[in-house]
Design a protein around this motif. Structure first.
Motif, mmCIF file in Angstrom:
data_model
loop_
_atom_site.group_PDB
_atom_site.id
_atom_site.type_symbol
_atom_site.label_atom_id
_atom_site.label_comp_id
_atom_site.label_asym_id
_atom_site.label_seq_id
_atom_site.Cartn_x
_atom_site.Cartn_y
_atom_site.Cartn_z
ATOM 1 N N ASN A 101 -60.238 -46.737 -51.530
ATOM 2 C CA ASN A 101 -60.943 -45.467 -51.728
ATOM 3 C C ASN A 101 -60.990 -44.611 -50.466
ATOM 4 N N ILE A 102 -59.909 -44.608 -49.695
ATOM 5 C CA ILE A 102 -59.829 -43.704 -48.547
ATOM 6 C C ILE A 102 -59.635 -42.285 -49.076
ATOM 7 N N PRO A 103 -60.397 -41.306 -48.587
ATOM 8 C CA PRO A 103 -60.261 -39.927 -49.076
ATOM 9 C C PRO A 103 -58.815 -39.451 -49.022
ATOM 10 N N LYS A 104 -58.392 -38.776 -50.084
ATOM 11 C CA LYS A 104 -56.987 -38.382 -50.220
ATOM 12 C C LYS A 104 -56.559 -37.330 -49.199
ATOM 13 N N ASP A 105 -57.517 -36.578 -48.639
ATOM 14 C CA ASP A 105 -57.149 -35.541 -47.681
ATOM 15 C C ASP A 105 -57.191 -36.028 -46.240
ATOM 16 N N THR A 106 -57.291 -37.338 -46.030
ATOM 17 C CA THR A 106 -57.354 -37.900 -44.679
ATOM 18 C C THR A 106 -56.073 -37.585 -43.897
ATOM 19 N N THR A 107 -56.268 -37.132 -42.658
ATOM 20 C CA THR A 107 -55.113 -36.859 -41.794
ATOM 21 C C THR A 107 -54.993 -37.880 -40.660
ATOM 22 N N LEU A 108 -56.111 -38.482 -40.261
ATOM 23 C CA LEU A 108 -56.067 -39.521 -39.226
ATOM 24 C C LEU A 108 -56.854 -40.725 -39.716
ATOM 25 N N LEU A 109 -56.191 -41.877 -39.759
ATOM 26 C CA LEU A 109 -56.822 -43.124 -40.198
ATOM 27 C C LEU A 109 -56.766 -44.129 -39.059
ATOM 28 N N ASP A 110 -57.926 -44.523 -38.576
ATOM 29 C CA ASP A 110 -58.037 -45.436 -37.442
ATOM 30 C C ASP A 110 -58.498 -46.803 -37.934
ATOM 31 N N LEU A 111 -57.610 -47.801 -37.830
ATOM 32 C CA LEU A 111 -57.909 -49.167 -38.263
ATOM 33 C C LEU A 111 -57.711 -50.174 -37.140
ATOM 34 N N GLN A 112 -57.786 -49.739 -35.917
ATOM 35 C CA GLN A 112 -57.514 -50.637 -34.800
ATOM 36 C C GLN A 112 -58.651 -51.639 -34.580
ATOM 37 N N ASN A 113 -58.300 -52.729 -33.894
ATOM 38 C CA ASN A 113 -59.266 -53.773 -33.528
ATOM 39 C C ASN A 113 -59.927 -54.408 -34.742
ATOM 40 N N ASN A 114 -59.105 -54.803 -35.713
ATOM 41 C CA ASN A 114 -59.598 -55.515 -36.885
ATOM 42 C C ASN A 114 -58.840 -56.839 -37.044
ATOM 43 N N LEU A 115 -58.895 -57.415 -38.220
ATOM 44 C CA LEU A 115 -58.255 -58.709 -38.479
ATOM 45 C C LEU A 115 -57.261 -58.606 -39.636
ATOM 46 N N ILE A 116 -56.670 -57.450 -39.803
ATOM 47 C CA ILE A 116 -55.732 -57.221 -40.894
ATOM 48 C C ILE A 116 -54.445 -58.020 -40.640
ATOM 49 N N LYS A 117 -53.993 -58.765 -41.640
ATOM 50 C CA LYS A 117 -52.810 -59.606 -41.493
ATOM 51 C C LYS A 117 -51.585 -59.048 -42.216
ATOM 52 N N GLU A 118 -51.811 -58.229 -43.230
ATOM 53 C CA GLU A 118 -50.689 -57.760 -44.043
ATOM 54 C C GLU A 118 -50.940 -56.343 -44.529
ATOM 55 N N ILE A 119 -49.877 -55.562 -44.571
ATOM 56 C CA ILE A 119 -49.926 -54.218 -45.140
ATOM 57 C C ILE A 119 -49.168 -54.274 -46.463
ATOM 58 N N THR A 120 -49.878 -54.026 -47.562
ATOM 59 C CA THR A 120 -49.278 -54.149 -48.886
ATOM 60 C C THR A 120 -48.691 -52.814 -49.353
ATOM 61 N N LYS A 121 -48.067 -52.853 -50.504
ATOM 62 C CA LYS A 121 -47.358 -51.685 -51.026
ATOM 63 C C LYS A 121 -48.287 -50.505 -51.286
ATOM 64 N N ASP A 122 -49.493 -50.762 -51.805
ATOM 65 C CA ASP A 122 -50.396 -49.697 -52.237
ATOM 66 C C ASP A 122 -51.520 -49.409 -51.254
ATOM 67 N N ASP A 123 -51.448 -49.927 -50.030
ATOM 68 C CA ASP A 123 -52.539 -49.723 -49.078
ATOM 69 C C ASP A 123 -52.744 -48.254 -48.725
#
Length: 376
Positions: free
Chosen positions: A95-117
């Protein structure tokens, strides 16, 4: 009298209309905030190639229903910027807003980026995934991000460059991963990219396939802190900056820079370079800054006087034992167009008191020359 006044005030209050908040920022719409918000919106629209327009205010639906685009839980959303850093996330939020221009996800524990992320994020301009645990990215993960200009995915566990990178990409930073190979077609179609940072990967010369950089018009390339033993072949001829410091390069040979006529900054510090072949530097006629510090050179590299625009030379921490009178400056007049403003020779076994003053006749002033006592 007091009783009459209180009754009159109560009537006024009861007849007053309740406060109706039409937008999220209604409570603090001062001039400074309004200006900052409008500038951010205009910048986002200009980055996407469209005319600058203001973002419409968020309208709260009736009956207490939530708005359509909610900020992901724990994140902060403001002016099309969604910040979800340092939240110990194990996946990309939904549910990230569709008009987002900058997405900051640094310093987390994400292991995989999927097709629909990143599905629906067609306006995304910059994506920050630095310092996660990412080891796998779906080959179609970036397909919705056709306007993505900046992708920062450093300090992860990737073993290969992501496939199907957005065609609009301008800047790619993927250093400090586990990449050992650069395939031939991995950058295919990236006609707009001008900066690639891939230092800190266990990359060897054999891991860079022939033609890996074909079609690119890079201005900046950095492959530092890798396992290179020589200058990579087939680099883009458009390069202005090349940084290969902290590798295992042992020599600079004649053909290494024959296809890089636009290079003006070259970083070769912290290698094992013992020799720079005569005539090599002549292939870089517009070179302005040369880093050869912390190597094993026994003399000043030949060809420096012929570089008309060279201004800064780093030669400290080598094995240079003598400096000749014509090592830096040309013998004739009108050859060199730019005077040196920095020459470092400290931490070399050269007796600086024996160096002739005329050696630095094409230097701006004496403070530009850095000598020092050699200590074994």
């Amino acid at each position: 009298m007091k009783i009459l006044f209180l009754l009159f005030a109560s009537v006024i209050i009861c007849n007053a209309l309740p406060f109706e908040q039409r937008g999220f920022w209604d409570f603090s719409m001062d001039d400074g905030l309004t200006m900052m918000r409008d500038e951010a919106n205009e910048t986002a629209e200009e980055g996407s190639g469209g005319p600058p327009t203001k973002r419409p205010p968020t309208v709260i639906p009736p009956y207490g229903l939530p708005p359509m685009d909610l900020c992901p839980f724990g994140c902060q959303c403001h002016l099309r910027v969604v910040q979800c850093s340092d939240l110990r996330l194990t996946s990309v939020p939904k549910n990230i807003p569709k008009d987002t221009t900058l997405l900051d996800l640094q310093n987390n524990l994400i292991k995989e980026i999927t097709k629909d992320d990143f599905k629906g994020l067609s306006n995304l301009y910059a994506l920050v995934l630095v310092n996660n645990k990412i080891s796998k990215i779906h080959e179609k993960a970036f397909e919705p991000c056709q306007r993505l200009h900046k992708l920062y995915i450093s300090k992860n566990s990737l073993e290969e460059v992501p496939k199907s990178l957005p065609k609009a990409l301008v800047e790619l930073r993927i250093h400090e991963n586990k990449i050992k190979k650069i395939p031939k077609d991995v950058f295919n179609g990236l006609k707009n990219v001008n900066c690639i940072e891939m230092g800190g990967n266990p990359l060897e010369n054999g891991g860079i396939e022939s033609g890996a950089f074909n079609g690119l018009k890079l201005n900046y390339l950095r492959i530092s802190e890798a396992k290179l033993t020589g200058i990579p072949k087939g680099l883009p001829t458009s390069l202005n900056e090349l940084h290969l410091d902290h590798n295992k390069i042992q020599a600079v040979e004649m053909g290494d820079f024959s296809q890089l006529p636009n290079l003006y900054r070259l970083g070769l510090g912290y290698n094992n370079i013992r020799m720079v072949e005569n005539g090599t530097l002549a292939n870089m006629p517009v070179l302005r800054e040369l880093h050869l510090d912390n190597n094993k050179l026994a003399k000043v590299p030949p060809g420096l006087p012929d570089l008309k625009f060279l201004q800064t030379v780093y030669l400290h921490s080598n094995n240079i034992t003598q400096v000749g009178i014509n090592d830096f400056c040309p013998t004739g007049f009108g050859v060199k167009r730019a005077y040196y403003n920095g020459i470092s020779l400290f931490n070399n076994p050269v007796p600086y008191w024996e160096v002739q003053p005329a050696t630095f006749r094409c230097v701006t002033d004496r403070l530009a020359i850095q000598f020092g006592n050699y200590r074994k």
